[in-house]
Motif scaffolding. Structure first.
Motif, PDB file in Angstrom:
ATOM      1  N   MET A  77      19.762   1.915   3.997  1.00 15.16           N
ATOM      2  CA  MET A  77      18.642   2.845   4.085  1.00 15.16           C
ATOM      3  C   MET A  77      17.760   2.724   2.840  1.00 15.16           C
ATOM      4  N   ILE A  78      16.482   2.906   3.045  1.00 21.09           N
ATOM      5  CA  ILE A  78      15.506   2.917   1.965  1.00 21.09           C
ATOM      6  C   ILE A  78      14.741   4.240   2.063  1.00 21.09           C
ATOM      7  N   TYR A  79      14.475   4.849   0.926  1.00 22.12           N
ATOM      8  CA  TYR A  79      13.812   6.144   0.908  1.00 22.12           C
ATOM      9  C   TYR A  79      12.603   6.116  -0.020  1.00 22.12           C
ATOM     10  N   LEU A  80      11.634   6.962   0.305  1.00 21.85           N
ATOM     11  CA  LEU A  80      10.505   7.176  -0.579  1.00 21.85           C
ATOM     12  C   LEU A  80      10.310   8.684  -0.702  1.00 21.85           C
ATOM     13  N   GLN A  81      10.665   9.218  -1.850  1.00 18.68           N
ATOM     14  CA  GLN A  81      10.450  10.630  -2.130  1.00 18.68           C
ATOM     15  C   GLN A  81       9.072  10.786  -2.735  1.00 18.68           C
ATOM     16  N   MET A  82       8.247  11.574  -2.077  1.00 14.86           N
ATOM     17  CA  MET A  82       6.869  11.753  -2.522  1.00 14.86           C
ATOM     18  C   MET A  82       6.659  13.206  -2.916  1.00 14.86           C
ATOM     19  N   ASN A  83       6.366  13.435  -4.170  1.00 13.46           N
ATOM     20  CA  ASN A  83       6.127  14.775  -4.699  1.00 13.46           C
ATOM     21  C   ASN A  83       4.686  14.889  -5.175  1.00 13.46           C
ATOM     22  N   SER A  84       4.249  16.110  -5.356  1.00 17.06           N
ATOM     23  CA  SER A  84       2.891  16.379  -5.847  1.00 17.06           C
ATOM     24  C   SER A  84       1.861  15.576  -5.060  1.00 17.06           C
ATOM     25  N   LEU A  85       1.983  15.636  -3.758  1.00 25.37           N
ATOM     26  CA  LEU A  85       1.112  14.833  -2.902  1.00 25.37           C
ATOM     27  C   LEU A  85      -0.337  15.257  -3.026  1.00 25.37           C
ATOM     28  N   LYS A  86      -1.209  14.264  -2.908  1.00 25.44           N
ATOM     29  CA  LYS A  86      -2.649  14.478  -3.015  1.00 25.44           C
ATOM     30  C   LYS A  86      -3.308  14.013  -1.723  1.00 25.44           C
ATOM     31  N   PRO A  87      -4.484  14.534  -1.416  1.00 19.19           N
ATOM     32  CA  PRO A  87      -5.178  14.072  -0.203  1.00 19.19           C
ATOM     33  C   PRO A  87      -5.371  12.561  -0.171  1.00 19.19           C
ATOM     34  N   GLU A  88      -5.550  11.953  -1.330  1.00 21.22           N
ATOM     35  CA  GLU A  88      -5.743  10.501  -1.375  1.00 21.22           C
ATOM     36  C   GLU A  88      -4.466   9.721  -1.074  1.00 21.22           C
ATOM     37  N   ASP A  89      -3.342  10.412  -0.934  1.00 23.37           N
ATOM     38  CA  ASP A  89      -2.111   9.751  -0.503  1.00 23.37           C
ATOM     39  C   ASP A  89      -2.040   9.616   1.018  1.00 23.37           C
ATOM     40  N   THR A  90      -2.987  10.205   1.703  1.00 30.70           N
ATOM     41  CA  THR A  90      -3.026  10.116   3.160  1.00 30.70           C
ATOM     42  C   THR A  90      -3.162   8.664   3.590  1.00 30.70           C
ATOM     43  N   ALA A  91      -2.227   8.220   4.419  1.00 32.89           N
ATOM     44  CA  ALA A  91      -2.213   6.825   4.850  1.00 32.89           C
ATOM     45  C   ALA A  91      -1.081   6.630   5.851  1.00 32.89           C
ATOM     46  N   VAL A  92      -1.089   5.478   6.482  1.00 40.25           N
ATOM     47  CA  VAL A  92       0.079   5.040   7.237  1.00 40.25           C
ATOM     48  C   VAL A  92       0.978   4.289   6.269  1.00 40.25           C
ATOM     49  N   TYR A  93       2.217   4.696   6.218  1.00 42.25           N
ATOM     50  CA  TYR A  93       3.182   4.095   5.296  1.00 42.25           C
ATOM     51  C   TYR A  93       4.117   3.164   6.076  1.00 42.25           C
ATOM     52  N   TYR A  94       4.364   1.996   5.490  1.00 42.82           N
ATOM     53  CA  TYR A  94       5.211   0.988   6.105  1.00 42.82           C
ATOM     54  C   TYR A  94       6.335   0.611   5.158  1.00 42.82           C
ATOM     55  N   CYS A  95       7.557   0.541   5.656  1.00 43.23           N
ATOM     56  CA  CYS A  95       8.616  -0.035   4.837  1.00 43.23           C
ATOM     57  C   CYS A  95       8.637  -1.547   5.063  1.00 43.23           C
ATOM     58  N   ALA A  96       9.121  -2.245   4.073  1.00 45.63           N
ATOM     59  CA  ALA A  96       9.077  -3.700   4.128  1.00 45.63           C
ATOM     60  C   ALA A  96      10.158  -4.293   3.228  1.00 45.63           C
ATOM     61  N   ILE A  97      10.450  -5.551   3.475  1.00 44.42           N
ATOM     62  CA  ILE A  97      11.469  -6.270   2.705  1.00 44.42           C
ATOM     63  C   ILE A  97      10.951  -7.656   2.386  1.00 44.42           C
ATOM     64  N   GLY A  98      11.228  -8.104   1.183  1.00 47.54           N
ATOM     65  CA  GLY A  98      10.846  -9.466   0.821  1.00 47.54           C
ATOM     66  C   GLY A  98      10.944  -9.690  -0.668  1.00 47.54           C
ATOM     67  N   PRO A  99      10.584 -10.883  -1.112  1.00 51.54           N
ATOM     68  CA  PRO A  99      10.528 -11.130  -2.555  1.00 51.54           C
ATOM     69  C   PRO A  99       9.438 -10.272  -3.185  1.00 51.54           C
ATOM     70  N   LEU A 100       9.670  -9.794  -4.396  1.00 47.03           N
ATOM     71  CA  LEU A 100       8.682  -8.921  -5.027  1.00 47.03           C
ATOM     72  C   LEU A 100       7.358  -9.637  -5.217  1.00 47.03           C
ATOM     73  N   VAL A 101       7.408 -10.901  -5.567  1.00 48.76           N
ATOM     74  CA  VAL A 101       6.164 -11.635  -5.789  1.00 48.76           C
ATOM     75  C   VAL A 101       5.336 -11.669  -4.503  1.00 48.76           C
ATOM     76  N   THR A 102       6.004 -11.751  -3.370  1.00 50.25           N
ATOM     77  CA  THR A 102       5.305 -11.734  -2.087  1.00 50.25           C
ATOM     78  C   THR A 102       4.747 -10.348  -1.796  1.00 50.25           C
ATOM     79  N   MET A 103       5.547  -9.350  -2.065  1.00 51.19           N
ATOM     80  CA  MET A 103       5.115  -7.982  -1.779  1.00 51.19           C
ATOM     81  C   MET A 103       3.960  -7.568  -2.674  1.00 51.19           C
ATOM     82  N   ARG A 104       3.941  -8.022  -3.901  1.00 48.43           N
ATOM     83  CA  ARG A 104       2.852  -7.645  -4.811  1.00 48.43           C
ATOM     84  C   ARG A 104       1.530  -8.299  -4.427  1.00 48.43           C
ATOM     85  N   THR A 105       1.600  -9.301  -3.542  1.00 44.69           N
ATOM     86  CA  THR A 105       0.363  -9.902  -3.033  1.00 44.69           C
ATOM     87  C   THR A 105       0.083  -9.457  -1.610  1.00 44.69           C
TER      88      THR A 105
END
Length: 121
Positions: A77-105
């Motif tokens: 399992m992977i989790y994302l705890q989001m606190n102090s949320l702001k309107p600009e955090d509004t989005a569709v969120y996707y979980c993903a897996i891969g090398p970090l270098v790939t994910m950062r691009t």
């Protein structure tokens, strides 16, 4: 690897949400697991990622100190705890897996379906 995300919803600014992502299949130890988001009219961005086999983490600047990514290897399992949320955090969120270098691009080896997070002002 198949990923199934859940936990999105509507929350007021300042509130909290926790996203969950269930992974099935083998995750390579050198991979990172993380969360992307895409807001309307904006490019997809990597929100945060954590090493599957260690404690290394990455967060985009806009969420540092507010969001925490974690994983439970025993439960896949992977989790994302989001606190102090702001309107600009509004989005569709996707979980993903891969090398970090790939994910950062902006890429990943596997993607979950999106879950919508809406933060009202």
């Amino acid at each position: 690897v198949q990923l199934q995300a859940s936990g999105g919803g509507l929350v007021q600014a300042g509130g909290s949400l926790r996203l969950s992502c269930a992974a099935s299949g083998r995750i390579y130890s050198n991979y990172y697991v993380g969360w992307f988001r895409q807001a309307p009219g904006k490019e997809r961005e990597l929100v945060g990622a954590i090493s599957w086999s260690g404690g290394s983490t990455y967060y985009t600047d806009s969420v540092k100190g507010r969001f925490t990514i974690s994983r439970d290897n025993a439960k896949n399992m992977i989790y994302l705890q989001m606190n102090s949320l702001k309107p600009e955090d509004t989005a569709v969120y996707y979980c993903a897996i891969g090398p970090l270098v790939t994910m950062r691009t902006g890429g990943a080896r596997s993607w979950g379906q999106g879950t919508l997070v809406t933060v009202s002002s």
